[in-house]
Design a protein around this motif. Structure first.
Motif: not given
Length: 123
Positions: A80-107
């Protein structure tokens, strides 16, 4: 404004604290904050309608699997995001190499349920 009405996912780049958009794309190795709902039970448990605590943080019992273009992201926080009600936070780091483009799926997959949005990713 981010959200389902604008088709802008609530994904924020930590480096400039702005939404990831076509004009503010995700880069390799960027740290991001993903805001979502529905990630389920937390430890410690937080009563419905109560703002999430910051200490100790309310961590998701089931860790989500987060991928960018099919490549796993390193998740350092999911809860849960501190101070928020019902909102979750995910902290992540993009990989060093990933597909590029205008519509890359984040799943995000958790407990057999998958949600996906698309992001612009550049080198």
């Amino acid at each position: 404004t981010a959200g389902p009405l604008t088709d802008i996912p609530v994904v924020i780049k930590a480096s400039n604290q702005q939404l990831v958009t076509a004009s503010n794309p995700l880069h390799f190795n960027d740290q991001i904050w993903i805001y979502a709902t529905g990630l389920g039970a937390t430890l410690p448990e937080v009563a419905a309608g109560t703002p999430a605590p910051s200490a100790p943080p309310a961590l998701a019992v089931l860790a989500p699997d987060v991928r960018l273009g099919g490549i796993p992201l390193a998740v350092s926080y999911a809860g849960l995001a501190p101070g928020q009600v019902g909102v979750y936070q995910i902290t992540a780091r993009a990989p060093a190499k990933a597909p590029t483009g205008t519509e890359v799926p984040l799943t995000i997959t958790q407990g057999g349920v998958t949600a996906s949005v698309t992001l612009r990713v550049v080198d």
